[in-house]
Design a protein around this motif. Structure first.
Motif, PDB file in Angstrom:
ATOM      1  N   MET A   1      44.777  52.603 -34.722  1.00 53.59           N
ATOM      2  CA  MET A   1      44.656  53.749 -33.825  1.00 53.59           C
ATOM      3  C   MET A   1      43.768  54.813 -34.459  1.00 53.59           C
ATOM      4  N   LYS A   2      42.925  55.445 -33.621  1.00 57.59           N
ATOM      5  CA  LYS A   2      42.026  56.508 -34.066  1.00 57.59           C
ATOM      6  C   LYS A   2      42.316  57.795 -33.291  1.00 57.59           C
ATOM      7  N   PHE A   3      41.927  58.904 -33.908  1.00 56.74           N
ATOM      8  CA  PHE A   3      42.154  60.225 -33.341  1.00 56.74           C
ATOM      9  C   PHE A   3      40.847  60.789 -32.809  1.00 56.74           C
ATOM     10  N   ILE A   4      40.887  61.313 -31.570  1.00 56.05           N
ATOM     11  CA  ILE A   4      39.736  61.981 -30.954  1.00 56.05           C
ATOM     12  C   ILE A   4      40.133  63.423 -30.680  1.00 56.05           C
ATOM     13  N   LEU A   5      39.356  64.358 -31.202  1.00 48.01           N
ATOM     14  CA  LEU A   5      39.629  65.782 -31.016  1.00 48.01           C
ATOM     15  C   LEU A   5      38.578  66.364 -30.073  1.00 48.01           C
ATOM     16  N   THR A   6      39.014  66.795 -28.891  1.00 45.67           N
ATOM     17  CA  THR A   6      38.088  67.338 -27.901  1.00 45.67           C
ATOM     18  C   THR A   6      38.407  68.805 -27.631  1.00 45.67           C
ATOM     19  N   ILE A   7      37.342  69.609 -27.549  1.00 41.88           N
ATOM     20  CA  ILE A   7      37.487  71.039 -27.313  1.00 41.88           C
ATOM     21  C   ILE A   7      36.714  71.392 -26.044  1.00 41.88           C
ATOM     22  N   ASP A   8      37.424  71.862 -25.023  1.00 44.07           N
ATOM     23  CA  ASP A   8      36.754  72.376 -23.832  1.00 44.07           C
ATOM     24  C   ASP A   8      36.156  73.729 -24.208  1.00 44.07           C
ATOM     25  N   THR A   9      34.854  73.742 -24.391  1.00 51.39           N
ATOM     26  CA  THR A   9      34.156  74.882 -24.995  1.00 51.39           C
ATOM     27  C   THR A   9      33.527  75.692 -23.878  1.00 51.39           C
ATOM     28  N   GLU A  10      34.122  76.869 -23.604  1.00 48.68           N
ATOM     29  CA  GLU A  10      33.827  77.570 -22.363  1.00 48.68           C
ATOM     30  C   GLU A  10      33.912  79.079 -22.541  1.00 48.68           C
ATOM     31  N   GLY A  11      33.777  79.813 -21.442  1.00 46.90           N
ATOM     32  CA  GLY A  11      33.783  81.261 -21.477  1.00 46.90           C
ATOM     33  C   GLY A  11      35.131  81.859 -21.825  1.00 46.90           C
ATOM     34  N   ASP A  12      35.116  83.162 -22.068  1.00 42.42           N
ATOM     35  CA  ASP A  12      36.323  83.863 -22.491  1.00 42.42           C
ATOM     36  C   ASP A  12      37.313  84.078 -21.349  1.00 42.42           C
ATOM     37  N   ASN A  13      36.794  84.368 -20.195  1.00 41.73           N
ATOM     38  CA  ASN A  13      37.631  84.884 -19.113  1.00 41.73           C
ATOM     39  C   ASN A  13      37.453  84.041 -17.845  1.00 41.73           C
ATOM     40  N   GLN A  14      37.688  82.756 -17.967  1.00 40.47           N
ATOM     41  CA  GLN A  14      37.414  81.837 -16.872  1.00 40.47           C
ATOM     42  C   GLN A  14      38.167  82.178 -15.590  1.00 40.47           C
ATOM     43  N   TRP A  15      39.338  82.765 -15.714  1.00 39.79           N
ATOM     44  CA  TRP A  15      40.171  82.961 -14.524  1.00 39.79           C
ATOM     45  C   TRP A  15      40.088  84.376 -13.976  1.00 39.79           C
ATOM     46  N   ASP A  16      39.187  85.202 -14.560  1.00 43.19           N
ATOM     47  CA  ASP A  16      38.908  86.506 -13.979  1.00 43.19           C
ATOM     48  C   ASP A  16      37.813  86.326 -12.931  1.00 43.19           C
ATOM     49  N   HIS A  17      38.221  85.855 -11.775  1.00 41.15           N
ATOM     50  CA  HIS A  17      37.262  85.474 -10.736  1.00 41.15           C
ATOM     51  C   HIS A  17      36.341  86.641 -10.374  1.00 41.15           C
ATOM     52  N   GLY A  18      35.056  86.342 -10.316  1.00 43.03           N
ATOM     53  CA  GLY A  18      34.083  87.331  -9.882  1.00 43.03           C
ATOM     54  C   GLY A  18      33.482  88.158 -10.987  1.00 43.03           C
ATOM     55  N   ARG A  19      34.059  88.123 -12.184  1.00 47.52           N
ATOM     56  CA  ARG A  19      33.528  88.903 -13.299  1.00 47.52           C
ATOM     57  C   ARG A  19      32.448  88.120 -14.036  1.00 47.52           C
ATOM     58  N   ASP A  20      31.556  88.867 -14.689  1.00 46.93           N
ATOM     59  CA  ASP A  20      30.570  88.214 -15.540  1.00 46.93           C
ATOM     60  C   ASP A  20      31.295  87.506 -16.684  1.00 46.93           C
ATOM     61  N   LEU A  21      30.872  86.311 -16.979  1.00 48.42           N
ATOM     62  CA  LEU A  21      31.510  85.544 -18.050  1.00 48.42           C
ATOM     63  C   LEU A  21      30.916  85.910 -19.404  1.00 48.42           C
ATOM     64  N   THR A  22      31.774  85.999 -20.398  1.00 50.26           N
ATOM     65  CA  THR A  22      31.343  86.229 -21.776  1.00 50.26           C
ATOM     66  C   THR A  22      31.785  85.051 -22.632  1.00 50.26           C
ATOM     67  N   VAL A  23      31.165  84.902 -23.794  1.00 44.55           N
ATOM     68  CA  VAL A  23      31.456  83.750 -24.657  1.00 44.55           C
ATOM     69  C   VAL A  23      31.686  84.205 -26.101  1.00 44.55           C
ATOM     70  N   GLU A  24      32.388  85.300 -26.268  1.00 45.25           N
ATOM     71  CA  GLU A  24      32.669  85.808 -27.607  1.00 45.25           C
ATOM     72  C   GLU A  24      33.487  84.818 -28.424  1.00 45.25           C
ATOM     73  N   ASN A  25      34.275  83.985 -27.766  1.00 46.58           N
ATOM     74  CA  ASN A  25      35.140  83.049 -28.502  1.00 46.58           C
ATOM     75  C   ASN A  25      34.352  82.050 -29.343  1.00 46.58           C
ATOM     76  N   ILE A  26      33.088  81.834 -29.002  1.00 45.34           N
ATOM     77  CA  ILE A  26      32.279  80.869 -29.764  1.00 45.34           C
ATOM     78  C   ILE A  26      32.110  81.322 -31.213  1.00 45.34           C
ATOM     79  N   LYS A  27      32.187  82.618 -31.448  1.00 44.11           N
ATOM     80  CA  LYS A  27      32.068  83.139 -32.812  1.00 44.11           C
ATOM     81  C   LYS A  27      33.267  82.757 -33.678  1.00 44.11           C
ATOM     82  N   TYR A  28      34.311  82.248 -33.057  1.00 44.01           N
ATOM     83  CA  TYR A  28      35.512  81.843 -33.793  1.00 44.01           C
ATOM     84  C   TYR A  28      35.585  80.328 -34.010  1.00 44.01           C
ATOM     85  N   VAL A  29      34.578  79.614 -33.556  1.00 46.28           N
ATOM     86  CA  VAL A  29      34.586  78.152 -33.652  1.00 46.28           C
ATOM     87  C   VAL A  29      34.378  77.678 -35.084  1.00 46.28           C
ATOM     88  N   ASP A  30      33.541  78.380 -35.850  1.00 45.01           N
ATOM     89  CA  ASP A  30      33.164  77.859 -37.166  1.00 45.01           C
ATOM     90  C   ASP A  30      34.360  77.741 -38.103  1.00 45.01           C
TER      91      ASP A  30
END
Length: 323
Positions: free
Chosen positions: A1-30
């Protein structure tokens, strides 16, 4: 058995409908990537259109791919990926986050093509792995993926139905995966084939774990049956179990899930979570600094356990090529 690690890499506020999306969370990926590398794990980052537009993300993920530190695939949010149309459910980030599985083929194909070209421009190669936002996957999406040279999808959530979730106004809602197998398989169409590697979601308590037909009957009927609802309240509150590092998850429960996967000879275990969960206050799951440290503690214990069990890591595409 092998392990697969998947990250849905997306905007900060996906469920704030109608707002401009930001991606500040990407700075925390490293920081997360460094932890993965400590344990010899190469994650698969499945990125959205808005992430592809960010210069920091472009630099980060192109470096990961160039140095073979991770795989970068596609994550289609139909509400943030052009082309858009001037009507409800088709506009950019409007009040209706439409499942890709609700859309007609031509529009799905155009959006996947657009996202594919964005990612290719960043990493210098055509992405081959995919997950649909809100798990909106069906044969129409599979056909569009094959047309755009993808070889693997990981949108299926076994034992879980999204049919009660609304998307397109007047649409049929999300897909139903209760009857789907937790094992990898091939989707064969006249235009080609696609490997499906589901997210690891399994029942872990008897009798649900002993017979998947019983489990499927239970999960399909539990909301409409008084007796089954009572059983859920008494015994099956957290069933089925997702391979996800949510706040209620423990290292012990992750261990039980891994043991169940080994018992049924599952060839791959696929973990998922969102990049927004790496940033304090960016996700309901991780509201503050302490919750982030709890996440890293849980992941460290889980990765250590995988190492002790001799379970190595592969990316989505590597797994698909071995299926």
């Amino acid at each position: 058995m092998k392990f697969i690690l998947t990250i849905d890499t997306e905007g900060d506020n996906q469920w704030d409908h109608g707002r401009d999306l930001t991606v500040e969370n990407i700075k925390y990926v490293d920081r997360f990537q460094i932890l993965c590398e400590k344990y010899g794990i190469r994650p698969t980052y499945l990125v959205t259109s808005e992430v592809c537009e960010d210069s920091y993300a472009q630099q980060l993920f192109s470096e990961y791919v160039r140095e073979s530190r991770a795989e970068v695939g596609a994550h289609l949010h139909s509400w943030t990926t052009p082309p858009f149309l001037p009507e409800g459910g088709y506009r950019q980030n409007d009040d209706h986050h439409t499942f890709a599985s609700e859309l007609r083929y031509e529009l799905v194909s155009r959006r996947i093509k657009f996202l594919t070209e964005q990612i290719t421009a960043i990493i210098g190669r055509v992405p081959t792995s995919f997950r649909s936002g809100r798990y909106g996957f069906n044969e129409i999406v599979a056909r569009a993926l094959i047309e755009n040279d993808y070889i693997v999808d990981s949108s299926v959530t076994p034992f879980v139905s999204w049919s009660g979730q609304r998307g397109l106004p007047g649409g049929k809602g999300g897909p139903d995966f209760i009857d789907s197998s937790p094992f990898p398989g091939k989707i064969e169409l006249t235009t080609g084939s696609l490997t499906e590697i589901p997210i690891t979601i399994l029942p872990t308590i008897m009798p649900l774990d002993g017979n998947h037909d019983i489990a499927r009957y239970y999960f399909r009927n539990v909301n409409n049956n008084i007796f089954l609802r009572a059983l859920r309240k008494l015994f099956y509150t957290n069933q089925p179990v997702w391979l996800r590092p949510t706040p209620e998850m423990t290292a012990e429960l992750l261990g039980i899930l891994v043991r169940e996967a080994r018992r049924i000879n599952l060839p791959y275990i696929t973990m998922m979570f969102h990049s927004s969960e790496l940033m304090p206050g960016c996700s309901k799951y991780r509201p503050d600094d302490k919750s982030i440290e709890d996440l890293y503690s849980l992941l460290t214990r889980f990765f250590t356990n995988l190492e002790l069990l001799g379970i190595g890591s592969v990316t989505l595409t590597e797994a698909a090529k071995d299926c």
